[in-house]
Write a protein that holds these residues in place. Sequence first.
Motif, PDB file in Angstrom:
ATOM      1  N   LEU A 100      41.605  47.699  38.121  1.00 19.08           N
ATOM      2  CA  LEU A 100      40.797  47.730  36.921  1.00 19.08           C
ATOM      3  C   LEU A 100      39.411  46.200  36.730  1.00 19.08           C
ATOM      4  CD1 LEU A 100      42.497  48.822  33.846  1.00 19.08           C
ATOM      5  CD2 LEU A 100      40.554  50.081  34.869  1.00 19.08           C
ATOM      6  N   ALA A 101      39.903  45.457  37.033  1.00 18.76           N
ATOM      7  CA  ALA A 101      39.056  44.038  36.937  1.00 18.76           C
ATOM      8  C   ALA A 101      38.210  43.901  38.566  1.00 18.76           C
ATOM      9  CB  ALA A 101      40.415  42.734  37.686  1.00 18.76           C
ATOM     10  N   CYS A 102      39.079  44.314  39.410  1.00 14.94           N
ATOM     11  CA  CYS A 102      38.466  44.578  40.772  1.00 14.94           C
ATOM     12  C   CYS A 102      37.526  45.240  40.475  1.00 14.94           C
ATOM     13  CB  CYS A 102      39.401  44.802  41.991  1.00 14.94           C
ATOM     14  SG  CYS A 102      40.602  43.974  42.355  1.00 14.94           S
TER      15      CYS A 102
ATOM     16  N   LEU B 295      38.587  38.731  44.099  1.00 14.14           N
ATOM     17  CA  LEU B 295      40.033  38.417  42.859  1.00 14.14           C
ATOM     18  C   LEU B 295      41.119  38.230  43.010  1.00 14.14           C
ATOM     19  CD1 LEU B 295      39.863  38.623  39.332  1.00 14.14           C
ATOM     20  CD2 LEU B 295      42.161  41.071  40.364  1.00 14.14           C
ATOM     21  N   ILE B 296      41.712  36.602  42.448  1.00 17.43           N
ATOM     22  CA  ILE B 296      43.290  36.424  43.255  1.00 17.43           C
ATOM     23  C   ILE B 296      43.826  36.733  41.633  1.00 17.43           C
ATOM     24  CG2 ILE B 296      44.863  34.502  43.987  1.00 17.43           C
ATOM     25  CD1 ILE B 296      42.317  33.313  45.049  1.00 17.43           C
ATOM     26  N   CYS B 297      44.937  36.590  41.853  1.00 16.08           N
ATOM     27  CA  CYS B 297      46.182  36.709  40.634  1.00 16.08           C
ATOM     28  C   CYS B 297      46.993  35.336  40.731  1.00 16.08           C
ATOM     29  CB  CYS B 297      46.721  37.817  40.780  1.00 16.08           C
ATOM     30  SG  CYS B 297      48.139  38.156  39.665  1.00 16.08           S
ATOM     31  N   ASN B 298      46.857  34.445  39.572  1.00 19.08           N
ATOM     32  CA  ASN B 298      47.717  33.585  40.064  1.00 19.08           C
ATOM     33  C   ASN B 298      49.111  34.107  39.470  1.00 19.08           C
ATOM     34  OD1 ASN B 298      48.307  31.077  39.609  1.00 19.08           O
ATOM     35  ND2 ASN B 298      46.709  29.812  39.029  1.00 19.08           N
ATOM     36  N   CYS B 299      50.526  34.169  39.918  1.00 18.96           N
ATOM     37  CA  CYS B 299      51.593  33.903  40.090  1.00 18.96           C
ATOM     38  C   CYS B 299      52.771  32.534  40.233  1.00 18.96           C
ATOM     39  CB  CYS B 299      52.487  35.423  40.203  1.00 18.96           C
ATOM     40  SG  CYS B 299      53.778  35.662  39.983  1.00 18.96           S
ATOM     41  N   ASP B 300      51.883  31.747  40.202  1.00 15.11           N
ATOM     42  CA  ASP B 300      52.114  30.169  41.077  1.00 15.11           C
ATOM     43  C   ASP B 300      53.284  29.809  40.294  1.00 15.11           C
ATOM     44  OD1 ASP B 300      53.020  28.721  42.943  1.00 15.11           O
ATOM     45  OD2 ASP B 300      52.325  27.225  41.771  1.00 15.11           O
TER      46      ASP B 300
END
Lengths: 422, 162
Positions: free
Chosen positions: A108-110, A77-82
Motif C-alpha cells: 500500500l505504501a509503495c 521504500l525501505i522498511c527499517n527492521c534494524d
Amino acid sequence: MEQILLKHTHHGRCLSFEEYRFSGGFEALAKALKDMTPAEVQQDVIDSGLRGRGGAGFPTGKKWSFVPRDLPGPRYLICNCDEMEPGTYKDRVLLERNPHLLVEGMALACYALEVHHAFIFVRYGYEQAAGNLRQSIAAAGRSGFLGDNILGSDFSLELDVHQSAGRYICGEETALINALEGKRANPRAKPPFPAIKGLWGQPTVVNNVETLANIPAIITGGPLLWKNLAATPEAAGTKLFCISGHVVNTNCFELPLGMTLGEIIDGPSGGMRSGSRFKACIPGGAATPYFTEAHLGVPMDFDPVAKAGSRLGTGGIVVFDQNTCMVAVTLNLIRFFARESCGWCTPCREGLPFVRHTLERIEAGRGESNDIDILREHVHMLNYAFCALAPGAMGPVEGLLRLFYDELEAHILEKKCPFKKQ
Amino acid sequence: MIPENLKANLEQRIAAAITHREAAVDVMKELQRHYGWLTDEALEEASQLLGLSPLQVEELATFYEMIYRRPVGRHVVHVCDSVSCWALGGETLLESLAKLLETESGSTTADGAVTLLPCSCLGNCGEAPCMMVGEKQYGRVTPEIGVQIVAALRLRDGSTNS
Ligand SMILES: Cc1cc2nc3c(=O)[nH]c(=O)nc-3n(C[C@H](O)[C@H](O)[C@H](O)COP(=O)(O)O)c2cc1C
C-alpha cells in the motif's frame, strides 16, 4: 481493547498466508488498487494522524508528501527492521506472528508513493522474522499481490529482504541507506533528506515495521476509525509496547496510544514482581530519559511523554525496582552506546567513551565532585554530534542528573555505590 | 579456495543486485559460513567477486559485529549484556559460562570448541537473560540452563569426533 497488529495471534505461532487472507488480508490492497488513487491513499494516511513508530514519531503521511514524483529514475521504500535499541523487540514479535501485515502495508505504501522496488532491512539474530517474511513475499507473489501488474492493475512491485550483520547505527536512516548500498554504515549529512536523495541517490522513504503494518487497517476501516483506537482524543491508533525488567509479564502488548504508564505497568504487565517496588523505567528504548513514580500518570503518547521530559521512542519500557542503582543502569546504557558509536564524528567517538569512563569511576566509588559538571557539559555538547545517536545516548544521562541527582551525589560523597552490599 | 558451486551461487547473488557491492554483506556471510571466519583468503575472494579492493571489503568486515576477522571456535556463544538482560542477571550468566569454559569472555577455549562473546541487545528482552548460539536464540537463560546448553555443545562435538 481492539487490536490491529497482534489480533491474529494464535498461541504465539505465525499466522499462515491462507489464514491471513481468510481473515480479510489483502482486501485493503485490493480496495486501494480498485477504488483509490495513490494520492487518496496518502491522504488517508495523513488524516489518520499516524506517526512513525521507529523512534522519532514523524507524521508518516507528511513524510511521504515530501517525496517528489516527477524526478527521473526510480523511487524506493525501505522498511527499517534494524531494531537494535536495547529494550526494544516489538518488530520481531510482529514479524514472528504476522509478516503478511507488513507485506500488505508495504504494498500500500509503495502504491501511494509510486514505488516499484522496496527493501526490508532486517537485523542479525532475527532469522525467524526474515524467514517468515521471505515466505510471505513468495506466497503473495504466487497469489498476484506482488510482482508485475498486481491484481490486473498497472501497479508492479518487487520486495527484497536484506539481512544485516549487526550494528545499532544501521537503524539510523541514512546509515541504513549506506548499509543497503554495501557501504560502511556511517550516517550521511542531512539535507539532502532521503525523501529527495536517498538510496542510490534516488528519492527514498524509510519507515519502521510497525508504522507500515498499520497502513492496511487505515485503508480498510478508514482513517477516523483507526485514529479512534487510541485512548485519548489527541492520540492516534494503537502502539506496540514491549515490556522488560522487574515486572511480572515481560511481553509485547498492543495497547491504545495514550494509556498512562501506570495503567500499562499495573494492567497488562501484571505489576511489579514480588518483593519489587517501582523505582523508575526507561519509557521508550535505551535512548530515552527515565520516568519515575511521579510520571505514572503520564499518557504514553508522543506529545505528553515529550512534555514530561522524555520520548515515547520505540515503546520499549524497561522497569527497575528499588534495589536498582540508576548510576549502574546509566553506565550499562552508555557502554552500549559507546560500543555502537560508528566512529564517524569526533564528539560521539571520543565523547561517549569519556562519559563511560566518568560513570565507571563514579560507580566504583572514585568519582569527584566536578564529574557531575563533566556529565552535564557532555549532555549539552553531544547535541553537536553528526547524527542522533549521541544525543540519544545522553538522554539517560540527562535523566540521571535531573531525577537521581541525590543518588549520583551519594556515590561521590560516600566513595562507593550505596546499592552494593560490601 | 571456495568450491565452484558456492562461487557460482555468490556470482548469481551479485548479478541479481542493483550494484555489485549491495551484495557485500551476503557474500561475507557465506564465505564466513564456509571458512568459519572471514580469513584473509576469504577477504581476497570477496573483493574479487564484488569488484572492490580488499581494503574496501576490510572496511565493511571490521564494521559488523557478526563478521569475524579472527578465528573463532566451532561454536560462537553470544551473551547479551544490554540493559534488560543486565537487570535480570546477565552478568552472572556470562561469568558462569566463562567459568565453565575456563576462558575469559571475549576468547576461545583452548580446544577451539567455543568462543564466548558479550554482545549488544538481541531483541529478546521479554525473555531476559538471553544468549545466542550460532544463529539460535535462547531466552530465560539462568546460569544453570546456560551451563547446560554450552556443556551440551561440547558433548555433541565429542560424539561426532569419536
Ligand atoms: C542511532 C539510531 C538508530 C535507529 N534505529 C532504528 C531502528 O532500529 N528501527 C527504526 O525503525 N528506526 C530507527 N531509527 C530511526 C530512523 O532513523 C528513522 O527515523 C525511522 O526508521 C523512520 O521510520 P518511522 O518514521 O516509520 O518511524 C534510529 C535512529 C537512530 C539515530
